[in-house]
Design an enzyme around this catalytic site. Structure first.
Site, PDB file in Angstrom:
ATOM      1  N   LYS A 293       0.879  -1.122   0.005  1.00 37.07           N
ATOM      2  CA  LYS A 293       0.012   0.018   0.015  1.00 37.07           C
ATOM      3  C   LYS A 293       0.874   1.274   0.181  1.00 37.07           C
ATOM      4  O   LYS A 293       1.664   1.492   0.747  1.00 37.07           O
ATOM      5  CB  LYS A 293      -0.906   0.107   1.022  1.00 37.07           C
ATOM      6  N   ASP A 298      -2.390  10.413   3.845  1.00 38.32           N
ATOM      7  CA  ASP A 298      -3.964  10.067   3.787  1.00 38.32           C
ATOM      8  C   ASP A 298      -4.526  10.923   4.783  1.00 38.32           C
ATOM      9  O   ASP A 298      -4.493  10.946   5.876  1.00 38.32           O
ATOM     10  CB  ASP A 298      -3.945   8.625   4.389  1.00 38.32           C
ATOM     11  N   LYS A 305      -9.977  12.991   8.281  1.00 41.95           N
ATOM     12  CA  LYS A 305      -9.328  12.556   9.690  1.00 41.95           C
ATOM     13  C   LYS A 305      -9.143  13.832  10.559  1.00 41.95           C
ATOM     14  O   LYS A 305      -9.116  15.025  10.020  1.00 41.95           O
ATOM     15  CB  LYS A 305      -7.870  12.063   9.588  1.00 41.95           C
ATOM     16  N   ASP A 316       1.750   6.517   5.382  1.00 43.48           N
ATOM     17  CA  ASP A 316       0.857   5.458   4.942  1.00 43.48           C
ATOM     18  C   ASP A 316       1.254   4.858   3.802  1.00 43.48           C
ATOM     19  O   ASP A 316       0.504   4.245   3.133  1.00 43.48           O
ATOM     20  CB  ASP A 316      -0.543   6.475   4.871  1.00 43.48           C
ATOM     21  N   ASP A 375     -12.113   6.989   3.847  1.00 45.18           N
ATOM     22  CA  ASP A 375     -10.982   6.979   4.735  1.00 45.18           C
ATOM     23  C   ASP A 375     -10.385   5.455   4.586  1.00 45.18           C
ATOM     24  O   ASP A 375      -9.427   5.040   5.261  1.00 45.18           O
ATOM     25  CB  ASP A 375     -10.998   7.471   6.214  1.00 45.18           C
ATOM     26  N   GLU A 377      -9.319   3.469   2.465  1.00 44.78           N
ATOM     27  CA  GLU A 377      -8.868   3.626   0.961  1.00 44.78           C
ATOM     28  C   GLU A 377      -7.880   2.755   0.672  1.00 44.78           C
ATOM     29  O   GLU A 377      -7.691   2.422  -0.617  1.00 44.78           O
ATOM     30  CB  GLU A 377      -8.365   4.979   0.763  1.00 44.78           C
ATOM     31  N   ARG A 379      -7.494  -0.724   1.341  1.00 42.92           N
ATOM     32  CA  ARG A 379      -8.009  -1.776   0.592  1.00 42.92           C
ATOM     33  C   ARG A 379      -8.484  -1.480  -0.671  1.00 42.92           C
ATOM     34  O   ARG A 379      -8.481  -2.382  -1.645  1.00 42.92           O
ATOM     35  CB  ARG A 379      -8.977  -2.303   1.626  1.00 42.92           C
TER      36      ARG A 379
HETATM   37  N1  BES Z   1      -4.194   4.532   6.961  1.00 43.53           N
HETATM   38  C1  BES Z   1      -4.845   4.461   7.846  1.00 43.53           C
HETATM   39  C2  BES Z   1      -4.646   3.424   8.928  1.00 43.53           C
HETATM   40  C3  BES Z   1      -3.812   3.948   9.816  1.00 43.53           C
HETATM   41  C4  BES Z   1      -4.128   4.400  11.172  1.00 43.53           C
HETATM   42  C5  BES Z   1      -2.377   3.701   9.752  1.00 43.53           C
HETATM   43  C6  BES Z   1      -3.096   4.753  12.172  1.00 43.53           C
HETATM   44  C7  BES Z   1      -1.482   4.124  10.522  1.00 43.53           C
HETATM   45  C8  BES Z   1      -1.689   4.599  11.797  1.00 43.53           C
HETATM   46  C9  BES Z   1      -6.214   3.753   7.122  1.00 43.53           C
HETATM   47  O1  BES Z   1      -6.224   4.220   5.718  1.00 43.53           O
HETATM   48  C10 BES Z   1      -7.424   4.131   7.741  1.00 43.53           C
HETATM   49  O2  BES Z   1      -7.786   5.456   7.887  1.00 43.53           O
HETATM   50  N2  BES Z   1      -8.126   3.289   8.199  1.00 43.53           N
HETATM   51  C11 BES Z   1      -9.430   3.633   9.136  1.00 43.53           C
HETATM   52  C12 BES Z   1     -10.180   2.697   8.666  1.00 43.53           C
HETATM   53  C13 BES Z   1     -11.898   3.060   9.036  1.00 43.53           C
HETATM   54  C14 BES Z   1     -12.271   4.040   8.256  1.00 43.53           C
HETATM   55  C15 BES Z   1     -12.787   1.948   8.807  1.00 43.53           C
HETATM   56  C16 BES Z   1      -9.011   3.538  10.417  1.00 43.53           C
HETATM   57  O3  BES Z   1      -8.335   2.781  10.887  1.00 43.53           O
HETATM   58  O4  BES Z   1      -9.656   4.332  11.204  1.00 43.53           O
HETATM   59 ZN    ZN Z   2      -4.560   5.030   4.864  1.00 39.33          ZN
HETATM   60 MN    MN Z   3      -7.494   6.015   5.567  1.00 36.18          MN
END
Ligand code: BES
Ligand code: ZN
Ligand code: MN
Length: 527
Positions: A293, A298, A305, A316, A375, A377, A379
């Site tokens: 990825k 992000d 966020k 990310d 968010d 994204e 996947r």
């Molecule tokens: N890049 C983030 C995940 C992340 C969080 C990486 C903290 C490193 C540190 C990912 O894209 C994300 O935002 N995931 C969300 C998913 C949710 C919207 C289902 C999350 O983990 O909150």
């Molecule tokens: Zn992300």
């Molecule tokens: Mn995200």
């Protein structure tokens, strides 16, 4: 981006001859020796220390030094020794009385580097009680740890003129009986250390510098090593129907990219640029595939966020960084295996053109996804890259790495990455490689009950599952883009960045996964 570190290997007997007369130089000369439990020392060490051994024993007692790994006894200007400093490094494993595990030697090397600092010279007497072969490997691991600890990221610090940390030079000589064997082993470790440090650089770079196009350019640099690097631009991906990946990047001023790197270490294999799928399928030339990825930043997109800590989302792309670092390591050490490294590079931004919650995208696989949360994204990006790699190259297995969910941090913290897999053998091998390198993983469950949580009212699936089991539903989503093929997903949100400092890592971007996957390849997939 660091001080100069030179490590050379010499025979023990040559050390005794040339270690004389170095003390009192402008930068300190350090003699490094090792002590195990109860101050056990090798023969060469005891000889070299001579009468000073009494001082060492007294000092150890006074300081409470017991020879444990990650501890040291430091004597400045020791009487009777031709050095400004004597460093007695503990090497007894923290747990148990056995000889140190390989990962321990890497840590000891890191700890040593931390003690030596960034200037001067050092002679390291490496006479641990081990077979010559194990000793060579251990010495090589020691230098790997040293190189990892020596890493600095100071590209954007303008005030570093008087700072030895950036401008210093340290040269170390490691003396051991089988130094010829060690030289060979150390060459491979050098490649691995470079790979780790390349991955770290990529993760540490700011997002205004490292956007998808620039990231692709850096991956392209692997061509120096004989890696074939293919870059797909937006037009090419549109043609292929990679709408899930493209949807994530459509709100950014920076164009998305996908990069496919081919290392064909098996002689006579045709897998690579211009190769047909049937070439890739031919017998043992079937490649293995690593997929990363690469969200260079992000923001969350329209599902934006919170501001606090958002700067961390420059990391990310740690999965993609690991894949590039790994490809470097494998190519630089000329690994005898055919490997594909593929990365999906996008920037997830809110904008008038950005993807909306509620949008439905048709992925390359033909399956449709209702984007509930922009968010989630990563996947979406991986879905198309996994599909593309699987259908064109039919690899023996696919392993993807992604900073995919905050939920994996809740579950496992920063000490283990989450491992999800549809294949017990692959999962077991990854776990073993993780334990051997100290880059540990913890297997998490998959199953139809979790998969169901992704069902959508309007499309084949939603891109999020709900409040619970966030890391697992993310993995289930990925699995919907994997046919019957061994696959593993490593969620590295907790390990790829901002993990606590250690003997071998003091920087924000850890380069996590390069050593683990290099080991996996070396142990099971090289000829
Ligand atoms: N890049 C983030 C995940 C992340 C969080 C990486 C903290 C490193 C540190 C990912 O894209 C994300 O935002 N995931 C969300 C998913 C949710 C919207 C289902 C999350 O983990 O909150
Ligand atoms: Zn992300
Ligand atoms: Mn995200």
């Amino acid at each position: 981006m660091s001080f100069k570190l030179a490590v050379e290997f010499i025979a023990l007997k040559d050390l005794r001859r040339s270690a004389k007369g170095k003390k009192g130089a402008a930068s300190p000369h350090t003699l490094v020796v090792f002590a195990g439990a109860d101050l056990a020392m090798g023969e060469a060490t005891t000889k070299l220390l001579g009468d000073c051994i009494e001082t060492v024993t007294r000092a150890a007692q006074a300081a409470g030094f017991k020879g444990k790994a990650s501890s040291a006894l430091e004597l400045w200007a020791p009487v009777g020794i031709d050095a400004d400093r004597l460093l007695v490094l503990g090497c007894a494993p923290k747990q148990g009385p056995d000889t140190p595990a390989p990962a321990d030697h890497v840590s000891i090397g890191g700890y040593l580097m931390g003690k030596l600092g960034s200037k001067g010279t050092a002679d390291v007497v490496f006479d641990l009680p081990q077979s010559p072969e194990a000793l060579a490997e251990a010495a090589a691991d020691l230098t790997l740890g040293m190189r990892m600890r020596a890493y600095r990221f100071d590209l954007y610090k303008t005030k570093k003129n008087d700072d030895a940390d950036s401008n210093g030079a340290l040269s170390a000589r490691v003396a051991l009986s089988d130094f010829a064997g060690a030289r060979l082993a150390v060459k491979a470790r050098e490649s691995i250390a470079e790979g780790v440090n390349i991955a770290r650089d990529l993760v540490n770079e700011p997002p205004n510098v490292l956007y998808p196009e620039e990231f692709a350019k850096r991956a392209k640099a692997l061509e120096k090593l004989g890696v074939v690097v293919e870059i797909l631009d937006v037009k090419a991906m549109q043609k292929l129907g990679m709408n899930a990946l493209l949807g994530v990047g459509q709100g950014s001023a920076h164009e998305s990219r996908m990069v496919v790197m081919h290392w064909n270490g098996l002689k006579g294999s045709k897998v690579g640029k211009g190769a047909k799928a049937k070439d890739a399928k031919a017998g043992s030339a079937r490649p293995i595939a690593f997929i990363g990825k690469g969200v260079t930043f992000d923001t969350g997109g329209i599902s934006i966020k919170p501001a606090g800590g958002m700067e961390d989302m420059k990391g990310d792309m740690a999965g993609a960084a690991c894949v590039v670092g790994l490809m470097h390591a494998l190519a630089a050490r000329k690994a005898q295996v055919n490997v594909i490294g593929a990365i999906g590079l996008v920037e997830n931004m809110p904008d008038g053109k950005a993807q909306r919650p509620g949008d439905i995208v048709t992925t390359m696989s033909g399956q449709t996804v209702e984007v509930i949360n922009t968010d989630a994204e990563g996947r979406l990006v991986l879905a198309d890259v996994l599909w593309r790699i699987q259908s064109v190259y039919d690899p023996q297995f696919m392993i993807n790495l992604a900073t995919l969910t905050g939920a994996i941090l809740v579950a496992l913290g920063t000490d283990h990455a989450g491992l999800f897999s549809n294949d017990d053998e692959l999962a077991q091998r990854i776990s073993a490689a993780g334990n051997a390198t100290g880059e540990k993983v913890w297997r998490m469950p998959l199953g139809p009950a979790y998969d169901k949580m992704l069902d959508s009212k309007f499309a084949d699936m939603k891109n999020i599952g709900g409040r619970h089991a966030g890391s697992i539903t993310a993995a289930q989503f990925l699995q919907r883009f994997v046919n019957k093929k061994p696959w593993a997903h490593l969620d590295i949100a907790g390990t790829g960045m901002a993990s606590p400092a250690s003997d071998i890592n003091q920087t924000w971007g850890s380069g996590w996964g390069v050593r683990l996957l290099d080991r996996l390849v070396a142990d099971h997939y090289e000829k």
